[in-house]
Each structure stands twice: as C-alpha cells, then as structure tokens.
Design a protein around this motif. Structure first.
Motif, mmCIF file in Angstrom:
data_model
loop_
_atom_site.group_PDB
_atom_site.id
_atom_site.type_symbol
_atom_site.label_atom_id
_atom_site.label_comp_id
_atom_site.label_asym_id
_atom_site.label_seq_id
_atom_site.Cartn_x
_atom_site.Cartn_y
_atom_site.Cartn_z
ATOM 1 N N HIS A 14 7.958 -2.420 1.612
ATOM 2 C CA HIS A 14 8.674 -3.718 1.099
ATOM 3 C C HIS A 14 9.940 -3.694 1.812
ATOM 4 C CE1 HIS A 14 11.200 -5.960 -1.683
ATOM 5 N NE2 HIS A 14 10.080 -6.469 -2.081
ATOM 6 N N PRO A 15 10.592 -4.765 2.290
ATOM 7 C CA PRO A 15 11.828 -4.871 3.233
ATOM 8 C C PRO A 15 12.713 -4.460 2.484
ATOM 9 C CG PRO A 15 10.946 -7.192 2.514
ATOM 10 C CD PRO A 15 9.869 -6.273 2.152
ATOM 11 N N TYR A 69 7.687 -7.451 5.751
ATOM 12 C CA TYR A 69 7.174 -6.063 5.310
ATOM 13 C C TYR A 69 6.849 -5.587 6.725
ATOM 14 C CZ TYR A 69 6.508 -7.645 0.257
ATOM 15 O OH TYR A 69 6.749 -8.037 -0.823
ATOM 16 N N LYS A 110 2.496 -10.317 -6.190
ATOM 17 C CA LYS A 110 2.642 -8.630 -6.230
ATOM 18 C C LYS A 110 2.238 -8.107 -7.524
ATOM 19 C CE LYS A 110 6.547 -6.901 -4.748
ATOM 20 N NZ LYS A 110 7.165 -5.946 -5.773
ATOM 21 N N PHE A 165 1.992 -1.599 3.876
ATOM 22 C CA PHE A 165 3.356 -2.107 4.315
ATOM 23 C C PHE A 165 4.304 -1.639 3.387
ATOM 24 C CE2 PHE A 165 0.027 -5.163 5.399
ATOM 25 C CZ PHE A 165 0.139 -5.699 6.864
ATOM 26 N N LEU A 219 2.611 -10.839 5.295
ATOM 27 C CA LEU A 219 3.490 -10.006 5.079
ATOM 28 C C LEU A 219 4.394 -9.752 5.955
ATOM 29 C CD1 LEU A 219 1.254 -7.451 3.096
ATOM 30 C CD2 LEU A 219 2.778 -8.972 2.132
ATOM 31 N N HIS A 244 11.472 -0.498 0.256
ATOM 32 C CA HIS A 244 10.705 0.500 1.031
ATOM 33 C C HIS A 244 9.421 1.056 0.428
ATOM 34 C CE1 HIS A 244 13.841 -0.247 3.920
ATOM 35 N NE2 HIS A 244 14.765 0.099 3.282
#
Length: 416
Positions: A54-55, A42, A6, A52, A37, A58
């Motif tokens: 990010h978990p 994600y 990333k 997407f 992902l 965000h």
C-alpha cells in the motif's frame, strides 16, 4: 478514485471477532488488475502471485485469486489473479472457515462459508475439498488447535486429513515448512493439542514416528503416575507453556524421552539407558526437519543429561562438577540454564505433580555461580609458577573449581 475494493481478510477478522489482539492484517483487492494498482501508487512485490505494498501504510495487499493443483506437495499450485475473481472465490481457497471471513472498509462482515458460526461453536472446519490439495494445511490446523485449545476439529475434516495422509500428500512436505509450523505450534498455549490432532489424522507417524512410538509405552508408576510415555511428553510440553519456556526448551522437551519408544517390550516399564537412545533419535529428528542449531544442541543435551540433573541433589560435589563439565556450562551458561528449565518441565509434567517444587534447578545454577567465581588467570599463573604445564594446568583449574563448589555446599548446609 480507484474502482476496486479492498477487504481485510483472514486472521485479523477472526481475532477481532474473538476479542483478541490483531497482530497482522492481510488485505485482498477485488476488481483490480496489476496495472490498476500500479496506477494507484501500489508497489509490486512477490513472484508467485501479484502482491503489492500500500502506498501509505506499506501493508501487503494481494489481488483476489484462485488456485489450481498442478503437482503433489506444497509448491504444486498455479494461481489465477484477475479483476473478475470474486471475494467469495478468493475466500474459498483458504484453509478453515474461521480464516475465510472478510470485512469491507465500513466493517461489514463478509462470511460466505459460516466462519462466524464455527467460531461461536468452537469448531475447526475446512472450507472446501480444496483443503486436501495442500498438506501444509494439516500442520496449520494442528497449530490452530494448539492455539485455540477449546476448539474441536470437525469429524469430516479429520476424515479428510486421514485421506490426505493415506494418499501420501504428507510425504511431499518440505523440511522448512514442517519446522515452521511445528515451531509455531510448540509456542502456542497448549502444544499437546497440535500433536493430538496430528496423531488423530495419522500424520504424526509420518512426520514424527519417534514421538508417535511413545504412546502406549508404560513407565514406572512410582515416578510417572500418568504411566504412558506419550501422555507424559504431552504433559511436559504443556508445562513448558505454563512456565513460559522458550522454543529451545520446548523442542528439547519434545525429544527428551524418544529412546523409550525403542525399549524392548520385555524390559517395560523400565527404560535402562534410554538417554543415549533419546540423544541419537533427537539428532535424527533434528536432521530430518532441519532444526536450528540452538534447538538441536539443547535437545541432545537434555536427552543425555536430564536423568542426571533429576538425581543431582544426591550427587557428590565431584559428580556435580563432572555434570558442569559435560554440559560445557562455563562456556555455555545460557544453554545450561535452559537445560535446567527443561528438566523442571519434565519433572512437573506428570499427573498430579504439576505444582511440585524442583530445587535442582536453583541448586545447579548455584553450583555454576560458585565455580564461575574462580579466577582462572590466577589459578593458571600459580600452577605455571609451580612448573605445571598443559594438562596439569587444567587439573589445577578443576581442583580450584571443586574447592569452590565444596565451599558453597558447606555454606548452604550451615544455613539450611
């Protein structure tokens, strides 16, 4: 652990290197598929290409991608996102070298196209010939010129933009994107630079021919030491930035003198009745680019009334009351205040007069405040008690407001 990498990309990297606050952070993932992902938690968003959330943070994360031109205009692209797309390939599709840098998770800079060098040299330069595939990039570059006012545009980039204009690419721009970029450029630290770049590229005469027509049109030197109308309008926009005016005021100032571009040459440098012509042309521009209502309404008002506001210090109380009425000042006090703000920018956007006082702004706000003190309910009730009906009640309100305005004026004269 995921195998993909990333990278922080674009404006966040640029602004960090410039020592500026980072507003938004964009991320690109290299070596991943959508499935990878999703497996990493994600959440998918977007339609045109895989994006997407990010978990944990965000923040939006996009898969590295390439793009291919398929049709004219902003929407004419096909995207390809796959694990084999490299970071350099993703950065190559970006507009300017200063926006085509990235950082890995250790802060290591990735700069395959010389963005750091161009930052140091203060140059806006396109990354590749693919710049020509997206006409919005002309507007974006012009906006960056307004933000980074001491940057120059690389000669080869100017030439490329001119070729794009000649090829008709700018004609394919949609109104929403044009207004988005114009409005953002108007809010930068030196808005005039945006229009200078558009003019140099030949795009101003396509997008805003009414503004382009102002350059080379003279004005009376007694009132306008800068003489040229186009130069004056650009100075007014920069005064807007200096006085921290909102977008509504800046757009109104852009349009306030458009009618001077239609004055017959034999009437130069005077521009009799340019206000009504400016109002009509402002409406035309607003319609073309789907300008929001608050901006288009103020633009029309400023075009029509700015000369009257400038001259208002010598007007009678009756004439000043009519000015308030024409501006619908009692129902729209905020818009009236913005009219006066625009007029101050206009009066001080002149060569050598940037720091001049503009008492009309405070005076007309005082007029409004004095007339707002009139008790409309009491005046109407008293008029009806005398047998007044319909228009007679309105005339009674008008008389009460005039009396209040005259009283405030006498009070000001005694304390002057």
């Amino acid at each position: 652990m995921p195998e993909f990498q990333k990278f922080l990309v674009g404006g966040a990297v640029r602004d960090r290197l410039l020592g500026l606050p980072v507003q938004d952070r964009d991320w690109v993932v290299v070596g991943a598929s959508p499935q990878a992902l999703l497996a990493a938690g994600y959440q998918p968003v977007g339609k045109d290409f895989p994006v997407f959330l990010h978990p944990d943070t965000h923040e939006e994360v996009a898969l590295a991608r390439t793009e291919r031109k398929t049709a004219a205009g902003y929407h004419g692209f096909a995207f390809h996102a796959a694990p084999d797309v490299t970071l350099a390939q993703d950065l190559a599709r970006r507009d300017l070298t200063i926006n085509a840098m990235a950082e890995d998770d250790t802060g290591q800079l990735v700069d395959p196209y010389g963005g750091q060098r161009d930052l140091a040299d203060k140059v806006l330069r396109h990354v590749s010939p693919a710049f020509a595939e997206d006409p919005v990039r002309i507007l974006r570059l012009a906006r960056f010129a307004a933000r980074f006012a001491d940057f120059t545009v690389a000669p080869e980039t100017v030439a490329l933009m001119r070729d794009m204009v000649a090829a008709g690419e700018v004609d394919a721009l949609v109104a929403e994107r044009v207004w988005q970029e114009l409005s953002r450029g108007l809010m930068e630290q030196r808005p005039s630079r945006m229009f200078a770049v558009l003019r140099e590229a030949g795009a101003l005469r396509v997008l805003l021919p009414e503004v382009d027509a102002l350059f080379g049109v003279p004005q009376p030197e007694a009132h306008h030491p800068e003489i040229d109308t186009g130069v004056h309008v650009m100075m007014v926009l920069d005064q807007c930035a200096r006085l921290q005016a909102p977008l509504t005021v800046r757009y109104a100032c852009l349009c306030h003198d458009l009618g001077k571009g239609t004055t017959r040459r034999e009437e130069w440098p005077r521009h009799i009745a340019h206000e009504s012509r400016s109002e009509k042309l402002a409406a035309r521009v607003s319609e073309r680019w789907k300008v929001p209502t608050d901006c288009r309404e103020l633009a029309a008002l400023v075009a029509r009334e700015h000369t009257h506001v400038h001259q208002s210090a010598s007007l009678s109380a009756e004439a000043r009351l009519r000015l308030l009425e024409r501006c619908d000042a009692w129902r729209r006090p905020q818009r009236f205040a913005e009219l006066l703000w625009a007029c101050e920018c206009d009066a001080s956007g002149r060569l050598g007069l940037e720091n001049r006082d503009y008492p009309q702004r405070a005076q007309r706000l005082a007029d409004l405040a004095a007339t707002q003190q009139v008790d409309l309910t009491a005046v109407s009730a008293a008029a009806m008690a005398r047998g007044a009906q319909g228009p007679d009640i309105g005339r009674a309100v008008q008389a009460a407001r005039l009396q209040a305005l005259q009283g405030a004026t006498r009070s000001e004269e005694r304390t002057a």
